[in-house]
Each structure stands twice: as structure tokens, then as C-alpha cells.
Design an enzyme around this catalytic site. Sequence first.
Site, PDB file in Angstrom:
ATOM      1  N   ILE A 175      -1.917  53.229  63.270  1.00  0.00           N
ATOM      2  CA  ILE A 175      -2.442  53.966  62.122  1.00  0.00           C
ATOM      3  C   ILE A 175      -3.070  52.983  61.158  1.00  0.00           C
ATOM      4  O   ILE A 175      -2.652  51.825  61.111  1.00  0.00           O
ATOM      5  CB  ILE A 175      -1.330  54.781  61.429  1.00  0.00           C
TER       6      ILE A 175
ATOM      7  N   HIS B 153      -5.320  44.878  62.494  1.00  0.00           N
ATOM      8  CA  HIS B 153      -6.204  45.784  63.241  1.00  0.00           C
ATOM      9  C   HIS B 153      -7.267  45.031  64.041  1.00  0.00           C
ATOM     10  O   HIS B 153      -7.418  45.227  65.249  1.00  0.00           O
ATOM     11  CB  HIS B 153      -6.893  46.742  62.273  1.00  0.00           C
TER      12      HIS B 153
ATOM     13  N   ASN C  68       1.466  47.694  56.059  1.00  0.00           N
ATOM     14  CA  ASN C  68       0.855  49.033  56.068  1.00  0.00           C
ATOM     15  C   ASN C  68       1.716  50.102  55.410  1.00  0.00           C
ATOM     16  O   ASN C  68       1.244  50.830  54.547  1.00  0.00           O
ATOM     17  CB  ASN C  68       0.536  49.468  57.496  1.00  0.00           C
TER      18      ASN C  68
ATOM     19  N   HIS D 184       2.123  44.344  61.114  1.00  0.00           N
ATOM     20  CA  HIS D 184       1.381  45.524  60.668  1.00  0.00           C
ATOM     21  C   HIS D 184       2.268  46.451  59.859  1.00  0.00           C
ATOM     22  O   HIS D 184       1.851  46.981  58.818  1.00  0.00           O
ATOM     23  CB  HIS D 184       0.779  46.278  61.853  1.00  0.00           C
TER      24      HIS D 184
ATOM     25  N   HIS E 140      -4.252  43.227  55.959  1.00  0.00           N
ATOM     26  CA  HIS E 140      -4.099  44.453  56.728  1.00  0.00           C
ATOM     27  C   HIS E 140      -5.155  44.574  57.825  1.00  0.00           C
ATOM     28  O   HIS E 140      -4.851  44.385  58.999  1.00  0.00           O
ATOM     29  CB  HIS E 140      -4.136  45.664  55.791  1.00  0.00           C
TER      30      HIS E 140
END
Length: 873
Positions: free
Chosen positions: A873, A539, A729, A725, A534
Site C-alpha cells: 500500500i 516503494h 507508512n 515500509h 517512504h
Amino acid sequence: MEKVFHNIVDAITGNDNAGGLLSSKKTTARVEGRVVLMKKNVLDFNDFIGTEVLDGIHELLGQRISLRLVSSVNGDPENGLKGKLGKPAYLEEWLTKVNLVAGETAYKVTFDWDEEIGLPGAFVIKNEHHSQFYLRTLTLEDVPGHGRVHFVCNSWVYPADKYKEDRLFFANKTYLPGQTPGPLAMYREEELINLRGDGTGELKEWDRVYDYAFYNDLGNPDKGSDYARPVLGGSAQYPYPRRGRTGRAPTKTDPNTESREPLLMSLDIYVPRDERFGHLKMSDFLAYSLKSVAQIIQPALESTFDETPGEFDSFEDVLKLYEGGIKLPDNSFLETVKKEIPLETLKEIFASDGGEGILKYPMPQVIKEDKSAWRTDKEFGREMLAGVNPVVIRRLQEFPPASSLDPKEYGNQTSTITKEQIENGLDGLTVDEAIEKNRLFILDHHDALMPYLRRINTTSTKTYASRTVLFLKEDGTLKPLAIELSLPHPEGDQLGAVSKVFTPAREGVAGSIWELAKAYAAVNDSGYHQLISHFLNTHAVIEPFVIATNRQLSTLHPIYKLLHPHFRDTMNINALARQILINAGGVLESTVFPAKYAMELSSVVYKDWVFPEQALPADLIKRGVAVEDKNSTHGLRLLIEDYPYAVDGLEIWSSIKTWVKDYCSFYYTSDEIVQKDRELQSWWKELVEEGHGDKKNEPWWPKMDSVQNLVESCTIIIWIASALHAAVNFGQYPYAGYLPNRPTISRRFMPEEGTPEYEKLKEDPEKAFLETITAELQTLLGISLIELLSRHSTDEVYLGQRDMPEWTTDSVPLQAFEKFAKKLEVIEEKIMTMNGDTRWKNRVGPVKVPYTLLYPTSEGGLTGKGIPNSVSI
């Protein structure tokens, strides 16, 4: 309202006719325009009166908002042949158009037409007001000889005294650098120089600077040695992708560590203003709720559990979190919360019962239909293919499983699982036959964790490095055969691992031990998921692309227009993460087993990150779960046919790549054009050498020398930011919102026969299980966090969508994008059809949770589906 402003100005100036300042000279040739913007005071209602009055005073004093058109055809000899500037025109009716609710306002602007301007290619805007505003668009109607000209802006414009250079926006055209009209070329270059900054000073909210920094702001050594953390990035020991620079001063204790904002200022950490969340996302409680987890919920829970034992006694106790909530006995708690969190946020998180707070949690999907199916071996295996972390499982190609750890440093780390332990579960096959027939698979967290395990286990964590071997059955499901749990040798790492192997059992203490073995494997997978699959692999790795794109590619550049939607909100959510989630003592260290070593461990794993292998087909082939097959739809054949993440992912990957190829081929009709695009070459060079600078010497970086390499690279970037993602997520709360299914911490080792812990396991296996995994406080804190991170905001923009329909004026790319959107609609229908087909056992599974994590669209909220364009997010 206007009369009030006039009276104020009259009182200040003694002028009985301040309104005369608004008069303008009449001309015959004019071009009318329409400016759409959002006022700061509309977005920040608490500041309405002060901002509105001050802006009104500025307006009446003649300090207005002016716009000047820039010619794209005629240069000004007195200004280095830069595009000729038209006369200033001013927004009209500022005082009479007042919105009391959040929304856009359209203003008229009238330009005195100058034939020497010809086709406007840009405009300069100067804000002489007190406060900033969000500029959406400028549209010119009936430009002589050219018709309608549209400018997409989507940017905050601060008062002019905040800028060293005037703000400039280009018309909604697309030009490669060498095709830029001469009068605009210098403006194009100057705008990029402004965005790069000079690398000095602390950056302020109005700065528009994109620059690089190491992850040197996670620790807080001034607070004590327990809060010191190594700098990630810039060294061979701790390599890491770069993050956005803030320029804050160093700490007093360590000059290499950047000082941190106070927690109460956690929303004000610098990112370029246009990278901040929009007002709808803020009002959707996201940032405030992240803040509340760190500042309000965590202290309240800690206070609560100082008074009551922090343990669940049974699975029924855990279910009460969702069926009734948890009562917080401190009566002052809600009053404190009300001061910190907006009312609508409060309603989302809390209910009230007799004046006491009740922390509410939605029912996670994994237990919504069946409260116990999560415990089955079939579901345990299925979630490796269709759960929240379906990106690690690989085919076992040698037996016993080997290790890549250096034997000089770590001794013998080869698995101790034997053929005899697993052959009775191979449906009549030998181990060699099962490997030959591609029927053995492994979830292997051994090598990633073993080097850190000794240090991790000095904290409150007590866990193992795990290997889980599984067998692919005829019906397409995975059956776990054995779980190996390993510890470093007590007398030294160089002596190898000390391992125990556990095999499936259903009844008695053996069954309870098997359940614990699965829990330890799940703990490993949960930590690896959160830190690597993740945060690191989506990110962290995407932020350098955001920075490099804004520094090196003009808004006029086709690749900027292609990629920009896939960077929305990424820098902001990463900055918030560094402030309150992944920092020393933050929520992640409190709730995930590597604790203080969490981010350091992710840095070590980054050493193995390879950009081309982030392409889904390359990843599947590397993990051995697919092989190349030119006769197959996507050029490869899955060795687990019923692999929902891979099946849906290949559809999404293929559609993205087709769209990117169609788009890039319109602007780049030859490899030579790619090679001669100086902005593109600078972008890629900086991305490799600066953004991922710790890997700049790796031979695997693609050369930006062909259309094919450009298409593949852009496809990978979009895949990471959107579908990858989404896959790792938005399943967090549906699967891990019920912590027994995805525990994040283990607090004691496997009980040994003859010990009190072993007897307790025999007497009360549920309680022993719950006392081994994540404690009650960490459970509540952890699920508070992942509930927030699993939600879509109401203003989310999904794959195949754009927030502005006129994002380009080129018809061929617009048609290609429409084709892309329609292909995604077909994929949505296909996903739903497959989920309803009982042949595919892994798409719904024993828990009856359909696989929708790669279903492209969604409504807002906690849906377990939807692919946002970006890591938002």
C-alpha cells in the site's frame, strides 16, 4: 441453469443431444484430482450473466478446460526429451457448480493414468472458455507409487488464444537449477523466457511479461509545458530505480516521455496480471478510493473552496474536521460520487446530513488523548525517534554542523549555529563535552534541499532548508536546542546560504516564532519522509527486485519461494502511484512542498543510496546512533537507549536474518553451491546491471559468491519490503492526519519584526501559524490520501505468515518458518511490555501514543500497527 445452456447450444447447432459432447471414454486406471479456482464472474458480479452464459456455451461445445500432467522422470524423445505429456483431462461439473458470492470453487478432474508419466512434476492447463479464472491449486490424490502431489498455482489463466505458449505450473517442489529433474529442465527455462518477453509492443492485461522501464511516465507534456517532467533513470543527472515496463506509445510532444492512460482508466495501467490486487483488496475500496481522491474529492473540494475562504482560523477549526466533518454545500456532489464509488466505499468516506455531503475523518491518534501535547518540545523531539519518519536523525560529531555541498557551486554552507546559542541547554556541559559524550544529535535536511530551494520557492511554497540540533537528556528524551533556517544567497548560489537561528521560547511573540520554526522543520521532514524515506527507499527501490526475481528465478527456486511473499501488490501500488499520486499535477505535488520538483529531487537523493546501508545495523551505525559492540545482543549498542524504532527494529531485523539464514543454509550448504547456481547469478547480475542500472558500477554491491552474502542480501530485501515500509507508512495518519503536527507545505516566510505579518503574529498567533502552513484544501486532500495509505486491507498477510500453508514440501524450512513466527510473537509481547514501562519516556510520550509501528500483526483498517510482508500500500 444447465438446461438453459443446452437449449442455447441446441439452437446454435441444431443438435438434440449437445450434452453428448461431454461424454468421455472410460478406462480402468485413473488418478483423481481436485482443482480450486475462482471464476472471473464471481469476482466481477456485474459481468456475471454474460460471462457465465458464454463460458457455458463454450463448455457444451466441447471447448473446455483441460489439464495434462507432465512427467518429471521420463522424457519424450519426440519432444527434445522434455517431460512426457499425459492425456488431457477436463474439469468436471463446470455447469452445475455456480457460485453467486465471491469465493473459491473446487472441481473434480480425473486423469487417465499412464505408467510412463511416473511422478508428475508439472501440468499444462488450457482454457478454451470465453473468460479467465484465478487458479489456486491442483491436488492429486493417490498417484501410483507416489501418493499425494500438490501444485500451488495462484495465477490468472486467460483463454488459450491470449497466449503464445501453453500455461504450465510446477509441482510444489523446490529445486536448485542443477538439481532439476531432466524432463523438467527445459520447461523451467522456457517459462522464464516467456516471463521476460521480447521487449517490444504495448503490454496487455493477459500478458505475463516482467520488464524494465525508466520513470518516463510521470509527465504529460501534451497537456502543456507545466506538465512536462524529466525522465528519471538512465542518466547521471537523474538516476532512479527501474519500474515495470508497459510499452505504451510516446507522447506527441516528447518522444522520450511515455503517454499516459486517461484518468478514468487509472486502474487499468499495465502490471503483470498476477501482480494486481486481489478481489478482497479491491472490494476493501483501496484502489477505488485512491481513484476517488483524484477524480471526485479533489474537484469537489476545489469547487467548495472557490466559494469559501480556504483557511482555518484556529486549532479548534481543525479539530472540527474530526469531531463533525466538513460539509460540502453542492447538493449534486453525492449524486456524482455515487456514480463513481462503490456503496461500501461511500459509507467509509461520507455521511449524509439533509441531503448534503459531509467529508468524515477519523480522529488521529496524536490528538486523541491530548489535544495540545503535540506542540511540546518533548513531543517534537520524540517523533524523530518514534514518529512517522524516525530514520533520519543522526549523531552530531562536529560543531558547527558542516555541509557536503560543493563549495565551488554553493559557497559556504556551514551552519551558523554558535556554541553560545545552545550551551545554556546542555545541562552544564560544554558543546565539546556534549559531543564527546554522544549527547548531541541533528535532524539535518539542509544539503538535500538547498540545491532545489531557489526553484521550489518560485512555486506557491515559501520555505527553508533546515537543521535542528537536539540534546539527549539524562531521562533519554531529546530536547531541541536550536533550529537553523537557510535560504540561498539572493545574489547567487555560489555566495553560500543566508541563515537565521531560532532557539526555544515559551511565551509571547518569541514563543510564537519558535512554534513557526518547528513547523518549518516539520515541513522539511514531511516532504523528505514522503519522497525519500517512504516512496524512494521502499516503494521505488524494491520494484526492480520484484521484476528481476520473476525474470530470472524459477518458481521452483528456493530464493523465489523465500522472496515472493515480500513482493505482493508492490508493482500494482507503484503503478497506481505513478498514475494519480506522484505524476505531474498529481496529489503529491499538490500537497507536499517541493511541488513540481518533488520526484526530481528524490532522483537526486537516490545518488546517495547504497544497498548494504539499507541493513538496519549498518544504517544505525552510519547515522552515528549506534556503535559496534560484540557483547551486545545484536552486535551493536544504541547511543540513544530509548529509541523505539531502533529497539524494535533490531528485534525484527535479527529475527528476519535468523530465519533467512536457517532457510538458505538448508539449500546452500557451501559457498560453491551459491557460485554455481546459474539462476541466482543471473538474478543478481540483472538486478545490479538493469534493475538498479544507474548504480551498476558502484563498488559496494555485494558479490553473490557466498552463503553469507546471499543471507545478508535477502535479509535486506525482506527488511525493506516489510518492516522498513511499515515503520514509515502506517504512522502517517496517526501522526500526520492532524496537519498542524506534520505540515507538508509552508506558504510564507518567517515574519520579520516591523512588518504587518509580525504584528499579526503578535495579535493572533494561531491564525498566523495556520496561514503559514498547509492550506485547508491541501490539508483535506492530504489527509484523505494518507488515511487511505495508512489502512490495512482485510486480506493482508503479515510478517511470519503465508497465504498458503503448503508453500513448500521441505520440512526443515517449514520448521524454521514456524520458529520465525513464534519469535515474532515473543517480540509482540516485548513491545507491549516496554510500552507499558514508564522508564521508557519515548515509547508513549506526551501525546500518549504507544509505539506499535513495528508490532508485527494487525487487524484490517486504520490501526497504527502491523508489518505486512510487502510494500502492498
